[in-house]
Every structure is written in structure tokens, then in C-alpha cells.
Write a protein that holds these residues in place. Structure first.
Motif, mmCIF file in Angstrom:
data_model
loop_
_atom_site.group_PDB
_atom_site.id
_atom_site.type_symbol
_atom_site.label_atom_id
_atom_site.label_comp_id
_atom_site.label_asym_id
_atom_site.label_seq_id
_atom_site.Cartn_x
_atom_site.Cartn_y
_atom_site.Cartn_z
ATOM 1 N N TYR A 54 13.273 -5.258 2.686
ATOM 2 C CA TYR A 54 12.503 -4.338 3.517
ATOM 3 C C TYR A 54 13.045 -4.383 4.936
ATOM 4 N N GLY A 55 14.226 -3.809 5.089
ATOM 5 C CA GLY A 55 14.905 -3.788 6.373
ATOM 6 C C GLY A 55 14.486 -2.598 7.215
ATOM 7 N N PRO A 56 15.105 -2.444 8.385
ATOM 8 C CA PRO A 56 14.696 -1.401 9.327
ATOM 9 C C PRO A 56 14.826 0.031 8.794
ATOM 10 N N ALA A 57 15.862 0.329 8.054
ATOM 11 C CA ALA A 57 16.027 1.686 7.529
ATOM 12 C C ALA A 57 14.965 1.997 6.472
ATOM 13 N N PHE A 92 0.824 -1.204 0.000
ATOM 14 C CA PHE A 92 0.000 0.000 0.000
ATOM 15 C C PHE A 92 0.863 1.260 0.000
ATOM 16 N N ARG A 93 1.861 1.291 0.884
ATOM 17 C CA ARG A 93 2.720 2.482 0.988
ATOM 18 C C ARG A 93 3.470 2.738 -0.316
ATOM 19 N N LEU A 94 3.981 1.683 -0.932
ATOM 20 C CA LEU A 94 4.690 1.859 -2.207
ATOM 21 C C LEU A 94 3.728 2.261 -3.316
ATOM 22 N N ARG A 95 2.519 1.751 -3.278
ATOM 23 C CA ARG A 95 1.515 2.154 -4.270
ATOM 24 C C ARG A 95 1.177 3.629 -4.090
ATOM 25 N N TRP A 96 1.080 4.083 -2.856
ATOM 26 C CA TRP A 96 0.794 5.483 -2.550
ATOM 27 C C TRP A 96 1.811 6.396 -3.243
ATOM 28 N N LEU A 97 3.044 5.900 -3.349
ATOM 29 C CA LEU A 97 4.130 6.659 -3.981
ATOM 30 C C LEU A 97 4.290 6.342 -5.466
ATOM 31 N N LEU A 138 9.948 4.722 4.974
ATOM 32 C CA LEU A 138 8.651 4.595 4.313
ATOM 33 C C LEU A 138 7.518 4.957 5.274
ATOM 34 N N GLN A 139 7.634 4.573 6.520
ATOM 35 C CA GLN A 139 6.597 4.901 7.504
ATOM 36 C C GLN A 139 6.563 6.397 7.806
ATOM 37 N N ARG A 140 7.713 7.051 7.756
ATOM 38 C CA ARG A 140 7.737 8.509 7.940
ATOM 39 C C ARG A 140 7.111 9.234 6.752
ATOM 40 N N GLU A 141 7.321 8.674 5.572
ATOM 41 C CA GLU A 141 6.902 9.355 4.350
ATOM 42 C C GLU A 141 5.434 9.154 3.999
#
Length: 65
Positions: A47-50, A6-11, A55-58
């Protein structure tokens, strides 16, 4: 993984189904995100911690009823 999709689709970086499957298409999307944001501390396409933190911030959290 559906949240990641979802997050990557948002972008506009992921065009696949939101089915929670981590396949080649999703790996390529994660890699594109990492490269576009200069994230080098996670393995490419992983999909590591960084990557997760960036992605969660953005992208805002998914809200469900």
C-alpha cells in the motif's frame, strides 16, 4: 489499515474483517486493486503512495460521527 480495508471492501475486493490488520488477505486485495488499475509504481501488494492516492480518489472518505 481499517480505512484501507473499508475502501477495498467498497470496491468488492476485500471480504475480510475491518480490524486494521495487514495480513495476507489484505495484501492479496491490494495486489488485485493494483493489477486492475494498472498501478506499477508501488511494489506488488504494498500500500504505497501511488496505490493510496488512486484508492483515495476512487472511494469516498469514511465519515464518522
Amino acid at each position: 489499515m481499517a480505512d484501507l480495508q473499508f475502501r477495498l471492501r467498497w470496491l468488492d475486493l476485500y471480504g475480510g474483517r475491518l480490524n486494521g490488520t495487514y495480513n495476507r488477505r489484505l495484501t492479496d486485495s491490494v495486489l488485485a486493486y493494483q493489477q486492475s488499475r494498472g498501478i506499477t509504481s508501488d511494489l506488488p501488494g504494498q500500500y504505497g503512495p501511488a496505490t493510496q492516492a488512486a484508492l483515495q480518489r476512487e472511494v469516498p472518505d469514511v465519515v464518522s460521527d
